[in-house]
Design a protein around this motif. Sequence first.
Motif, mmCIF file in Angstrom:
data_model
loop_
_atom_site.group_PDB
_atom_site.id
_atom_site.type_symbol
_atom_site.label_atom_id
_atom_site.label_comp_id
_atom_site.label_asym_id
_atom_site.label_seq_id
_atom_site.Cartn_x
_atom_site.Cartn_y
_atom_site.Cartn_z
ATOM 1 N N PHE A 61 0.832 -1.204 0.000
ATOM 2 C CA PHE A 61 0.000 0.000 0.000
ATOM 3 C C PHE A 61 0.868 1.255 0.000
ATOM 4 C CE2 PHE A 61 -3.451 -2.813 1.298
ATOM 5 C CZ PHE A 61 -4.521 -2.261 0.609
ATOM 6 N N LEU A 62 1.981 1.214 0.708
ATOM 7 C CA LEU A 62 2.882 2.363 0.729
ATOM 8 C C LEU A 62 3.499 2.590 -0.641
ATOM 9 C CD1 LEU A 62 4.059 4.466 2.693
ATOM 10 C CD2 LEU A 62 5.989 2.920 3.043
ATOM 11 N N VAL A 63 3.877 1.509 -1.319
ATOM 12 C CA VAL A 63 4.431 1.625 -2.664
ATOM 13 C C VAL A 63 3.401 2.228 -3.620
ATOM 14 C CG1 VAL A 63 5.133 0.270 -4.678
ATOM 15 C CG2 VAL A 63 6.175 -0.174 -2.457
ATOM 16 N N GLY A 64 2.161 1.753 -3.534
ATOM 17 C CA GLY A 64 1.126 2.316 -4.392
ATOM 18 C C GLY A 64 0.861 3.774 -4.096
ATOM 19 N N LEU A 65 0.866 4.138 -2.813
ATOM 20 C CA LEU A 65 0.598 5.524 -2.436
ATOM 21 C C LEU A 65 1.718 6.451 -2.879
ATOM 22 C CD1 LEU A 65 -1.345 7.390 -0.829
ATOM 23 C CD2 LEU A 65 0.062 6.918 1.188
ATOM 24 N N LEU A 66 2.958 5.975 -2.785
ATOM 25 C CA LEU A 66 4.118 6.814 -3.100
ATOM 26 C C LEU A 66 4.642 6.583 -4.511
ATOM 27 C CD1 LEU A 66 6.115 6.487 0.254
ATOM 28 C CD2 LEU A 66 4.500 8.272 -0.422
ATOM 29 N N ALA A 67 3.860 5.941 -5.364
ATOM 30 C CA ALA A 67 4.313 5.650 -6.729
ATOM 31 C C ALA A 67 4.776 6.903 -7.475
ATOM 32 C CB ALA A 67 3.215 4.930 -7.507
ATOM 33 N N PRO A 68 4.041 8.019 -7.442
ATOM 34 C CA PRO A 68 4.529 9.214 -8.155
ATOM 35 C C PRO A 68 5.862 9.719 -7.611
ATOM 36 C CG PRO A 68 2.195 9.427 -7.638
ATOM 37 C CD PRO A 68 2.687 8.245 -6.891
ATOM 38 N N LEU A 69 6.044 9.680 -6.277
ATOM 39 C CA LEU A 69 7.297 10.145 -5.693
ATOM 40 C C LEU A 69 8.455 9.223 -6.068
ATOM 41 C CD1 LEU A 69 8.872 12.033 -3.832
ATOM 42 C CD2 LEU A 69 8.134 10.617 -1.897
ATOM 43 N N ILE A 70 8.219 7.908 -5.989
ATOM 44 C CA ILE A 70 9.266 6.950 -6.349
ATOM 45 C C ILE A 70 9.635 7.108 -7.818
ATOM 46 C CG2 ILE A 70 9.837 4.505 -6.520
ATOM 47 C CD1 ILE A 70 7.934 3.999 -4.192
ATOM 48 N N SER A 71 8.626 7.285 -8.661
ATOM 49 C CA SER A 71 8.870 7.471 -10.089
ATOM 50 C C SER A 71 9.693 8.728 -10.350
ATOM 51 C CB SER A 71 7.538 7.550 -10.841
ATOM 52 O OG SER A 71 7.736 7.809 -12.207
ATOM 53 N N LYS A 72 9.393 9.793 -9.599
ATOM 54 C CA LYS A 72 10.144 11.041 -9.782
ATOM 55 C C LYS A 72 11.597 10.877 -9.358
ATOM 56 C CE LYS A 72 9.946 15.970 -8.617
ATOM 57 N NZ LYS A 72 9.195 17.027 -7.886
ATOM 58 N N LEU A 73 11.820 10.182 -8.232
ATOM 59 C CA LEU A 73 13.189 9.948 -7.780
ATOM 60 C C LEU A 73 13.938 9.018 -8.722
ATOM 61 C CD1 LEU A 73 12.528 9.521 -3.935
ATOM 62 C CD2 LEU A 73 13.468 11.526 -5.103
ATOM 63 N N TYR A 74 13.215 8.084 -9.295
ATOM 64 C CA TYR A 74 13.801 7.122 -10.236
ATOM 65 C C TYR A 74 14.144 7.795 -11.566
ATOM 66 C CZ TYR A 74 13.840 2.876 -13.192
ATOM 67 O OH TYR A 74 14.161 1.871 -14.084
ATOM 68 N N GLY A 75 13.417 8.860 -11.888
ATOM 69 C CA GLY A 75 13.709 9.625 -13.093
ATOM 70 C C GLY A 75 12.990 9.160 -14.336
ATOM 71 N N LYS A 76 11.964 8.311 -14.172
ATOM 72 C CA LYS A 76 11.216 7.827 -15.333
ATOM 73 C C LYS A 76 9.746 7.736 -14.976
ATOM 74 C CE LYS A 76 15.216 5.148 -16.865
ATOM 75 N NZ LYS A 76 16.052 5.658 -15.757
ATOM 76 N N ASP A 77 8.907 7.538 -15.997
ATOM 77 C CA ASP A 77 7.484 7.397 -15.784
ATOM 78 C C ASP A 77 6.971 6.239 -16.631
ATOM 79 O OD1 ASP A 77 6.275 8.414 -18.464
ATOM 80 O OD2 ASP A 77 7.687 10.010 -17.881
ATOM 81 N N PRO A 78 5.755 5.756 -16.344
ATOM 82 C CA PRO A 78 5.246 4.591 -17.074
ATOM 83 C C PRO A 78 4.604 4.923 -18.417
ATOM 84 C CG PRO A 78 3.680 5.206 -15.391
ATOM 85 C CD PRO A 78 4.851 6.149 -15.249
ATOM 86 N N TYR A 79 4.658 6.162 -18.856
ATOM 87 C CA TYR A 79 3.971 6.559 -20.082
ATOM 88 C C TYR A 79 4.931 6.870 -21.234
ATOM 89 C CZ TYR A 79 0.378 7.243 -16.541
ATOM 90 O OH TYR A 79 -0.481 7.057 -15.485
ATOM 91 N N THR A 80 6.207 7.025 -20.951
ATOM 92 C CA THR A 80 7.173 7.338 -22.000
ATOM 93 C C THR A 80 7.415 6.123 -22.887
ATOM 94 O OG1 THR A 80 8.279 8.931 -20.568
ATOM 95 C CG2 THR A 80 9.508 8.129 -22.477
ATOM 96 N N VAL A 81 7.312 6.316 -24.193
ATOM 97 C CA VAL A 81 7.543 5.232 -25.169
ATOM 98 C C VAL A 81 9.035 5.241 -25.504
ATOM 99 C CG1 VAL A 81 6.923 4.289 -27.418
ATOM 100 C CG2 VAL A 81 5.204 5.504 -26.053
ATOM 101 N N TYR A 82 9.780 4.409 -24.799
ATOM 102 C CA TYR A 82 11.232 4.417 -24.991
ATOM 103 C C TYR A 82 11.644 3.765 -26.309
ATOM 104 C CZ TYR A 82 11.847 6.075 -20.238
ATOM 105 O OH TYR A 82 11.815 6.846 -19.102
ATOM 106 N N ALA A 83 10.732 3.057 -26.961
ATOM 107 C CA ALA A 83 11.043 2.534 -28.292
ATOM 108 C C ALA A 83 11.227 3.670 -29.282
ATOM 109 C CB ALA A 83 9.928 1.599 -28.759
ATOM 110 N N ASP A 84 10.592 4.806 -29.027
ATOM 111 C CA ASP A 84 10.783 5.997 -29.859
ATOM 112 C C ASP A 84 11.879 6.903 -29.308
ATOM 113 O OD1 ASP A 84 8.704 5.114 -31.470
ATOM 114 O OD2 ASP A 84 7.192 6.253 -30.373
ATOM 115 N N GLU A 85 11.970 6.983 -27.960
ATOM 116 C CA GLU A 85 12.949 7.862 -27.341
ATOM 117 C C GLU A 85 14.373 7.319 -27.472
ATOM 118 O OE1 GLU A 85 12.408 10.788 -25.756
ATOM 119 O OE2 GLU A 85 10.251 10.780 -26.183
ATOM 120 N N LEU A 86 14.531 6.011 -27.291
ATOM 121 C CA LEU A 86 15.849 5.368 -27.339
ATOM 122 C C LEU A 86 15.798 4.170 -28.286
ATOM 123 C CD1 LEU A 86 16.578 5.387 -23.481
ATOM 124 C CD2 LEU A 86 17.462 7.002 -25.183
#
Length: 344
Positions: A61-86
């Motif tokens: 539950f903590l992981v789900g609640l803090l998903a945006p913060l963890i994603s920001k610290l990780y430096g990526k998001d689940p919506y970027t299409v890396y097949a086009d970016e990289l």
Amino acid sequence: MTSPIDIEDGGTSVVVDREPGPQTEPEAKKLEGRSPGQLMWVRFKRDRTGVISAYVVAFFFLVGLLAPLISKLYGKDPYTVYADELPDLFDSAGVPLQPNGGISSQFWFGLEPGNGYDVFTKLLYGIRTSLMISVCVTIATVLTGILLGVAAGYLGGRSDYFISRVIDFLLAFPAQLFFIASMPVVVSLFVSPTDETPTYVRVVALIAVQWFLGWMSLARILRGTSLALREREFIEAARVSGASPWRIISKEILPNVVTPILVQSTYMLPGFVTAEAGLSYLGVGIVEPTPDWGQMFSKASTELVMQNDITYMFFPGVSMIIFIVAFNLLGDSVRDAFDPKTAR
């Protein structure tokens, strides 16, 4: 003058005289009475399996609640299409070139074949989506079960007959088939078939469909408990004193049905998690680009992923197994804590 006290020795109660005097602090604590809730908490803390399961569930539950913060610290998001970016990280079919789905220090859980979404952040947001929907369904079903189950058990008569027949009728529905068949119908009530369905509409539809056939089991349990409680002496005393039915239900009945409510809730929520994941897996729940646990299983079962990246199933599969097992063990521990006579 001495005061007698009882001492249990091998099952025999012995009366011993003790000189009067001020009680020490440890003695006072031993003689201090504890409420049923405090006794339940003490029994639960002694159950190592239950405590560990509670920490695991809290972690998810903590992981789900803090998903945006963890994603920001990780430096990526689940919506970027890396097949086009990289594009250098993928072959012509969209499969990561590096082994194990492209797992590296840059992409901890690898990249999704096809669009190239980051698997780690997609799993974080997938857990967030599934748990949010399942918690909402659980709250709605528990409130409905309490309202109708307690009302049927305490009021009796026509109210009991009508509510019981509704429960029997709804229990005859095949739940999984009903979920699959009714989801497109419910969605079409809000959105035209020619328009793209917003995510919030799918979320509302998932909650409504699962709630519709999810409250009956708890309502039947609370009905039976309330039927037994309404004949007890303290209920009769409250009724004779002029207390209204609402006051009797809220002050006398509900505090005595907390145990089945908590126990059933701990069993219902993981069931709703798997049901929601199943609907998304079948394509009638949450769809891309919104991350979802079941959607990741659906993606992992496609031919492209199964042939080129069998590790993609590992992370969502293992995480869901751990969560479901931990929540079920937590439910067993809560049940045992409330009812110490129950043996596993």
